[in-house]
Design a protein around this motif. Structure first.
Motif, mmCIF file in Angstrom:
data_model
loop_
_atom_site.group_PDB
_atom_site.id
_atom_site.type_symbol
_atom_site.label_atom_id
_atom_site.label_comp_id
_atom_site.label_asym_id
_atom_site.label_seq_id
_atom_site.Cartn_x
_atom_site.Cartn_y
_atom_site.Cartn_z
ATOM 1 N N LEU A 95 -12.424 -31.672 -72.089
ATOM 2 C CA LEU A 95 -12.339 -30.234 -72.440
ATOM 3 C C LEU A 95 -14.389 -29.427 -72.654
ATOM 4 N N TYR A 96 -14.648 -30.659 -73.132
ATOM 5 C CA TYR A 96 -16.041 -29.705 -73.383
ATOM 6 C C TYR A 96 -16.448 -29.989 -71.987
ATOM 7 N N ARG A 97 -16.049 -30.952 -70.988
ATOM 8 C CA ARG A 97 -16.723 -30.413 -69.407
ATOM 9 C C ARG A 97 -16.087 -29.165 -68.694
ATOM 10 N N ALA A 98 -15.349 -28.709 -69.185
ATOM 11 C CA ALA A 98 -13.809 -28.285 -69.227
ATOM 12 C C ALA A 98 -15.079 -26.445 -69.552
ATOM 13 N N VAL A 99 -15.286 -26.231 -70.774
ATOM 14 C CA VAL A 99 -15.260 -25.510 -71.667
ATOM 15 C C VAL A 99 -16.707 -25.036 -70.671
ATOM 16 N N SER A 100 -17.424 -25.642 -71.264
ATOM 17 C CA SER A 100 -19.300 -25.747 -70.543
ATOM 18 C C SER A 100 -19.106 -25.284 -68.655
ATOM 19 N N GLY A 101 -18.175 -25.629 -68.356
ATOM 20 C CA GLY A 101 -18.059 -24.807 -66.563
ATOM 21 C C GLY A 101 -18.562 -25.942 -65.793
ATOM 22 N N GLN A 102 -18.570 -27.342 -66.129
ATOM 23 C CA GLN A 102 -18.383 -28.142 -65.942
ATOM 24 C C GLN A 102 -16.736 -29.217 -64.916
ATOM 25 N N SER A 103 -16.829 -30.091 -64.137
ATOM 26 C CA SER A 103 -15.963 -30.298 -63.451
ATOM 27 C C SER A 103 -14.664 -31.532 -64.546
ATOM 28 N N SER A 104 -13.781 -30.837 -64.768
ATOM 29 C CA SER A 104 -12.668 -32.035 -65.251
ATOM 30 C C SER A 104 -11.661 -33.119 -64.475
ATOM 31 N N ASP A 105 -11.901 -33.820 -64.761
ATOM 32 C CA ASP A 105 -10.509 -34.623 -64.575
ATOM 33 C C ASP A 105 -9.267 -34.395 -64.791
ATOM 34 N N VAL A 106 -9.682 -34.132 -66.078
ATOM 35 C CA VAL A 106 -7.542 -33.697 -66.454
ATOM 36 C C VAL A 106 -7.437 -32.509 -66.706
ATOM 37 N N PHE A 107 -8.466 -31.024 -66.630
ATOM 38 C CA PHE A 107 -7.888 -29.867 -67.027
ATOM 39 C C PHE A 107 -8.516 -28.407 -66.185
ATOM 40 N N CYS A 108 -7.450 -27.758 -66.332
ATOM 41 C CA CYS A 108 -8.115 -26.739 -65.368
ATOM 42 C C CYS A 108 -7.052 -25.017 -66.784
ATOM 43 N N PRO A 109 -8.012 -23.846 -66.219
ATOM 44 C CA PRO A 109 -7.762 -23.346 -67.216
ATOM 45 C C PRO A 109 -5.754 -22.533 -67.152
ATOM 46 N N GLY A 110 -5.924 -22.283 -68.743
ATOM 47 C CA GLY A 110 -4.163 -22.256 -68.610
ATOM 48 C C GLY A 110 -3.887 -21.244 -68.242
ATOM 49 N N SER A 111 -2.802 -20.434 -68.900
ATOM 50 C CA SER A 111 -1.912 -19.284 -68.507
ATOM 51 C C SER A 111 -3.151 -17.882 -69.253
ATOM 52 N N THR A 117 -4.599 -26.067 -69.454
ATOM 53 C CA THR A 117 -3.578 -27.040 -69.338
ATOM 54 C C THR A 117 -4.056 -28.780 -68.330
ATOM 55 N N VAL A 118 -3.513 -29.824 -68.534
ATOM 56 C CA VAL A 118 -3.492 -30.668 -67.627
ATOM 57 C C VAL A 118 -3.404 -30.465 -65.825
ATOM 58 N N LYS A 119 -3.925 -30.657 -65.292
ATOM 59 C CA LYS A 119 -4.071 -30.398 -63.891
ATOM 60 C C LYS A 119 -2.616 -31.264 -63.422
ATOM 61 N N SER A 120 -2.781 -30.274 -62.316
ATOM 62 C CA SER A 120 -1.323 -30.520 -61.214
ATOM 63 C C SER A 120 -1.387 -32.019 -60.661
ATOM 64 N N GLY A 121 -0.058 -33.029 -60.839
ATOM 65 C CA GLY A 121 -0.622 -34.022 -59.904
ATOM 66 C C GLY A 121 -1.062 -35.509 -61.309
ATOM 67 N N VAL A 122 -1.539 -34.780 -61.951
ATOM 68 C CA VAL A 122 -2.325 -35.932 -63.626
ATOM 69 C C VAL A 122 -0.490 -35.901 -64.903
ATOM 70 N N SER A 123 -0.933 -37.357 -65.114
ATOM 71 C CA SER A 123 -0.139 -38.088 -65.582
ATOM 72 C C SER A 123 -0.810 -39.228 -66.710
ATOM 73 N N PHE A 124 -0.210 -39.382 -67.827
ATOM 74 C CA PHE A 124 -0.939 -40.469 -68.741
ATOM 75 C C PHE A 124 0.249 -41.696 -68.967
ATOM 76 N N LEU A 125 -0.154 -42.660 -68.516
ATOM 77 C CA LEU A 125 0.650 -44.355 -68.644
ATOM 78 C C LEU A 125 0.226 -44.639 -70.565
ATOM 79 N N PHE A 126 1.303 -44.923 -70.461
ATOM 80 C CA PHE A 126 0.913 -46.243 -72.495
ATOM 81 C C PHE A 126 1.025 -47.666 -71.920
#
Length: 475
Positions: A95-111, A117-126
């Motif tokens: 999230l720090y990377r996202a708000v700082s204008g850097q590339s994030s592997d996980v997040f993109c701007p929401g509505s 919000t989590v990018k399309s095609g990205v999910s998590f397993l435990f």
């Protein structure tokens, strides 16, 4: 796309590639492992990239008297909790990377302005190498199996009752002497079985009652010499709830919230079964990060390594107990992750340690250290013991050098750096115009998260213990 064995193999290999520090001594110490895996679908959605973004090991908890009012000590160092906390650290950096204008592997701007919000095609397993402690560990035995958790010890006195019953991860316990049961080893046997037990054949449940009040009724089959035994857990029912019967085969109540045992005293740490169930409704991102997210982040699936396992018990513990929760705020839902088991066993569990053990090594014991690794840019590895960084001297306790990077206060400070890096025009509404100072303030200001937590408590977990506020007032 992916299989449980691929997930288990990925986690075990990642552990093997970590430095030696904090790992169990071969043949003498054992531990448990858990991890969070990031899945990213390819553009054609025919392949998926799998990456371990957080990994944890550990088996211990600290007692209530050792907890810190400064948030600087890890209360719960079970592998599942370590892995989740490391993932929160990873998400905070993303999230720090996202708000700082850097590339994030996980997040993109929401509505919504200030939301992500989590990018399309990205999910998590435990992934967890063993059945989570607590409710998921309670199921009938088939054959001569070892207990997945430490059996309950015979109660010798009121004093020992007050001290609580310790899980195998804390000490070796005597075999239960109450009632007629199949004799089992007091540690994890090498004769492990996976797959489902026919639970419905020997359990009668009152379907109309609250799951937290269900009692196990085992009906011995006439043709067997001995009645079937029950896998038991050292985790005790939370205060103010009905205690386990501990009578004959009617040992544990189904669905009950349970507190993990500590070193000779009760802890405030809920079982891993309970925490996984909570994350299935509130998300695993926690209250602080929910300020920035349009919706909670849920686990797509929970994968368990080869161990004593029962699918019905996992379903009950992680899904059924919360399935009737309603009236959740926008974005929140009762998420039901897929539950799967791998055929691959963790090489550093009790079974393998026992097979390599020699009499000259002394007693087999759980590893005292907990390892946290997460995919962050700085200091990804964090090794602790007794809630503090491993190797710190008594003189250093209470200092910055002694803190784990996944302690409450360190995660809070990482969140504050995220807030400071966010432009005023992009600050989430829940953080605007408020005089927020303490950890407690910021958690309570996450209004939708707190509404969801209130509904979950009221409808599914009314006896969930609340942490004393004085432990959350640090800044």
């Amino acid at each position: 796309m992916w299989s449980p064995d691929e997930v288990a193999s990925l986690c075990y290999n990642h552990f093997n590639n970590l430095p030696k520090r904090g790992k169990p001594e071969a043949g003498r110490e054992w531990t448990l492992l858990a991890a969070v895996i990031l899945l990213t679908d390819s553009s054609d959605q025919k392949t998926v990239h799998k990456q371990v973004v957080s990994l944890g090991t550990g088996t211990k908890c600290i007692g209530q008297s050792a907890m810190s009012m400064k948030g600087e000590i890890l209360n719960d160092s079970h592998a599942e909790v370590i892995a989740r906390r490391g993932c929160v650290r990873y998400l905070t950096e993303q999230l720090y990377r996202a708000v700082s204008g850097q590339s994030s592997d996980v997040f993109c701007p929401g509505s919504e302005e200030g939301k992500w919000t989590v990018k399309s095609g990205v999910s998590f397993l435990f992934f967890t190498s063993q059945t989570p402690c607590g409710d998921a560990s309670i199921f009938p035995m088939t054959g001569n199996q070892a207990q997945p958790c430490e059996p309950v010890k015979s109660i010798q006195s009121e004093d020992s009752e007050r001290r609580g019953l310790k899980r195998q991860a804390e000490s070796e316990l005597e075999e239960t002497r109450q009632g007629q049961r199949i004799k089992t080893s007091d540690s994890h046997s090498s004769h492990r079985k996976s797959g489902d037990t026919e639970e419905h054949d020997i359990i009668t449940e009152n379907k109309g009652s609250n799951p937290s009040n269900k009692v196990l009724h085992c009906q011995p089959e006439v043709e067997k010499v001995q009645p079937p035994d029950l896998h038991r857990t050292g985790a005790k029912c939370v205060p103010d709830s009905p205690a386990d019967p501990l009578q004959g085969l009617v040992y544990h109540r189904f669905g009950a919230l349970r507190v993990k045992p500590g070193r000779g005293e009760r802890t405030l740490s809920l079982s891993c079964s309970d925490k996984l169930a909570r994350w299935g409704v509130l998300g695993f991102q926690g209250a602080l990060l929910s300020h920035y997210l349009e919706a909670p982040v849920y686990f797509r699936a929970v994968v368990v390594g080869k161990c004593l396992y029962n699918h019905q018990a996992m379903q009950r513990a992680l899904k059924t107990r919360c399935s009737d929760v309603r009236d959740l705020p926008s974005g929140f839902s009762v998420h039901a992750p897929e539950i799967l088991q791998s055929s691959l066993e963790f090489p550093h569990n009790h079974t393998h340690t026992e097979s390599k053990h020699t009499h000259t090594q002394g007693r087999i014991s759980p590893c005292g250290a907990a390892i946290s690794w997460c995919a962050v840019s700085q200091q990804p590895l964090d090794v602790t013991a007794n809630g503090y960084k491993q190797g710190v001297t008594k003189k250093a306790l209470g200092t910055l050098q002694a803190r784990s990077l996944i302690s409450k206060v360190e995660l809070f400070h990482s969140f504050l750096k995220l807030v400071a890096a966010t432009k005023d025009s992009q600050l989430p509404e829940s953080l605007c115009g408020k005089d927020l100072k303490t950890y407690w303030d910021y958690k309570q200001a996450a209004g939708l998260y707190q509404q969801a937590w209130t509904q979950l408590r009221l409808q599914a977990f009314p006896l969930w213990p609340r942490s004393p506020r004085e432990l959350l007032l640090f800044s």
